[in-house]
Design an enzyme around this catalytic site. Sequence first.
Site, short mmCIF file in Angstrom:
data_model
loop_
_atom_site.label_atom_id
_atom_site.label_comp_id
_atom_site.label_asym_id
_atom_site.label_seq_id
_atom_site.Cartn_x
_atom_site.Cartn_y
_atom_site.Cartn_z
N GLY A 14 -2.28 0.32 7.06
CA GLY A 14 -0.97 0.83 7.39
C GLY A 14 0.11 -0.23 7.28
O GLY A 14 -0.17 -1.39 6.95
N ASP A 15 1.33 0.18 7.56
CA ASP A 15 2.50 -0.70 7.55
C ASP A 15 2.83 -1.09 8.99
O ASP A 15 2.84 -0.24 9.88
CB ASP A 15 3.67 0.04 6.91
CG ASP A 15 4.91 -0.82 6.79
OD1 ASP A 15 5.63 -0.97 7.81
OD2 ASP A 15 5.17 -1.35 5.69
N PHE A 16 3.13 -2.36 9.22
CA PHE A 16 3.42 -2.86 10.56
C PHE A 16 4.53 -2.06 11.25
O PHE A 16 4.51 -1.86 12.46
CB PHE A 16 3.89 -4.32 10.52
CG PHE A 16 2.88 -5.32 10.04
CD1 PHE A 16 1.53 -5.03 10.02
CD2 PHE A 16 3.30 -6.57 9.61
CE1 PHE A 16 0.61 -5.96 9.58
CE2 PHE A 16 2.39 -7.51 9.17
CZ PHE A 16 1.04 -7.20 9.15
N HIS A 54 6.52 -15.41 11.24
CA HIS A 54 7.36 -16.34 10.47
C HIS A 54 7.82 -15.77 9.13
O HIS A 54 8.72 -16.32 8.50
CB HIS A 54 6.65 -17.68 10.27
CG HIS A 54 5.48 -17.65 9.34
ND1 HIS A 54 4.81 -18.78 8.96
CD2 HIS A 54 4.83 -16.63 8.71
CE1 HIS A 54 3.82 -18.48 8.14
NE2 HIS A 54 3.83 -17.18 7.98
N ASP A 67 -4.16 -4.02 8.23
CA ASP A 67 -3.40 -4.59 7.12
C ASP A 67 -3.04 -3.47 6.15
O ASP A 67 -3.41 -2.31 6.37
CB ASP A 67 -4.20 -5.70 6.42
CG ASP A 67 -3.30 -6.81 5.88
OD1 ASP A 67 -2.35 -6.49 5.16
OD2 ASP A 67 -3.56 -7.99 6.17
#
Length: 339
Positions: free
Chosen positions: A226-228, A246, A200
């Site tokens: 981290g960033d997705f 979503h 996350d």
Amino acid sequence: MTPHTHVRGPGDILQLTMAFYGSRALISAVELDLFTLLAGKPLPLGELCERAGIHPRGARDFLDALVALGLLEREGEDTYRNSPAADRHLDRRKPGYVGGYARLADTKLFPVWARLTEALRTGEKQVPSQGGFFGGYADPEAARGFLGAMDAVNGGVGHSLAGALDWTEYSSFVDLGGARGNLAAHLHRAHPHLRATCFDLPEMEPFFQEHMKSLETTDQVRFAGGDFFTDPLPRADVFIVGHILHYFGLRQREALIARIHQALTPGGAVLVYDRMIDDDRRSAALSLLGSLNMLLTSDEGREYTPAECVRWLSDAGFTDVRTTAVSGPDTLAIGRKPR
């Protein structure tokens, strides 16, 4: 939620119009800590009102309304106890507590849903661009409240995921967007041989460490920040993607699924769960309303159908893709990466 086929006349329409009455009564009961007060033993009306701080005028109607809603049970004329479901899930000291979502509904959902007409006219989200739906992490108590609500939303899924695969075939998993690690800890407890990682945003880590300490799982689940979309995803045998897709538009969904496929070991699996809409788009009222919630709270998000999810996973290279209903309104999609 009542399907449209059951709305036969003005009485049904009025009942639907007033459906928020019951929701508001539940939220007030949570705010008054009523279910925690009643945990373990029944209390007579007078003592319950005194301990909960309820004025006598509305007390009996309020408590009997909760009886009619199935949240309380009444013995004789004026002694109340929790219903079995309320005792399991609305006593804040129990691990199955979902009352955090009731508090979130009060502070966040009710105000933003009051702007639904504006969102329908403009197509724009109705929350601030900075901080998003719950306002970010600057206020730790507000963040804990939001995370507790998310634990409530995801809590019932953990048992389903624990039985969704033959986990003896795998040695590691990543819960993508796993927040403070609640689901990852549950799954690790069910299958202790697994190496568990919660991925996350870095801002989540203090809340993760705090929650793992409270669950006594500090050494069992690790955090990766981290960033997705821009940071490397951890390598793992299984990726869990719950209530994540979503929130994004189609292009970002497809990009994220492709990144997950790349990060998985050959023979690995992806588990995607969301409040998916039935393929016919006629009966899953809660999921369709949930899609409106994404309209209100995200830039491009919406709920989607199982058929759409199967197509995205297949297009990314996953095979043997299947879907199944799990806890509550959620649907689970499972895909495998070829060896």
